[in-house]
Write an enzyme that holds these catalytic residues in place. Structure first.
Site, short mmCIF file in Angstrom:
data_model
loop_
_atom_site.label_atom_id
_atom_site.label_comp_id
_atom_site.label_asym_id
_atom_site.label_seq_id
_atom_site.Cartn_x
_atom_site.Cartn_y
_atom_site.Cartn_z
CE LYS A 244 55.29 -25.21 -30.76
NZ LYS A 244 55.69 -24.18 -31.62
CG HIS B 79 40.15 -35.99 -35.19
ND1 HIS B 79 39.41 -37.12 -35.04
CD2 HIS B 79 39.45 -35.00 -34.58
CE1 HIS B 79 38.30 -36.85 -34.39
NE2 HIS B 79 38.30 -35.56 -34.09
N GLY C 106 40.41 -18.37 -16.97
CA GLY C 106 39.16 -18.82 -17.57
C GLY C 106 39.28 -19.00 -19.08
#
Length: 184
Positions: free
Chosen positions: A161, A112, A137
């Site tokens: 990153k 968002h 996992g």
């Protein structure tokens, strides 16, 4: 639903219905001998229709949820999407060859936009995972990330990153722990 049908076509719409209605719930590929192998075959067959491109050999685990975004996913040879993985967002997801992915991995290709107190839509970025990459996992990979060839991402890591080739990363956010050596 009609908009999705128009966008993806009838064949793809039926494949989505069969994937999420049936194949999504079938047993793990490595369990129940022949039933498990059949489950894996059914998921692979449907994903060949749903995904942008796949290698000849690949696997998609039980309960892998990619919403109606299969057309944005590319899988290389022997790429494995682990059981219970989630792929979300409007960006491309490109997995190279020989990918091992643990259970409950999350790949997000959008987030968002936030400006002050206001919500202002989404930002989108592709996720690219190179060749011979191991993803532990419960790893979360965020939009715009590229994971280089031969990298290892430790379980539970949050990758915010790019990860260089041959790096072993872990943590939240993921940081380089060490580099893999050719002699290993």
């Amino acid at each position: 639903m009609l908009a999705k049908l128009r966008k993806h076509g009838l064949k793809r719409a039926v494949a989505y219905l069969l994937y999420f209605g049936v194949a999504f719930h079938l047993p793990y590929e490595t369990r129940w001998a022949g039933v498990g192998r059949l489950s894996g075959h059914i998921r692979r067959s449907l994903c060949r229709i749903l995904f942008k491109k796949t290698g000849r050999e690949f696997s998609v685990g039980k309960h892998v949820d990619f919403d109606f975004l299969g057309h944005l996913i590319t899988l290389g040879e022997r790429a494995n999407i682990g059981n219970h993985a989630w792929i979300r967002g409007g960006g491309q997801v490109i997995l190279g060859n020989d990918i091992m992915m643990g259970e409950f991995a999350l790949i997000y290709t959008q987030d968002h936009k936030i400006h002050g107190q206001e919500y202002d839509g989404y930002t989108i970025g592709d996720v690219t995972i190179g060749n011979n990459v191991w993803i532990g996992g419960r790893v979360t990979i965020l939009k715009g990330v590229t994971i280089g060839d031969n990298a290892v991402v430790g379980a539970g890591s949050v990758v915010t990153k790019n990860v260089p080739m041959n790096a072993v990363v872990a943590g939240n956010p993921a940081r380089i722990i060490r580099m893999r050596l050719d002699s290993e």
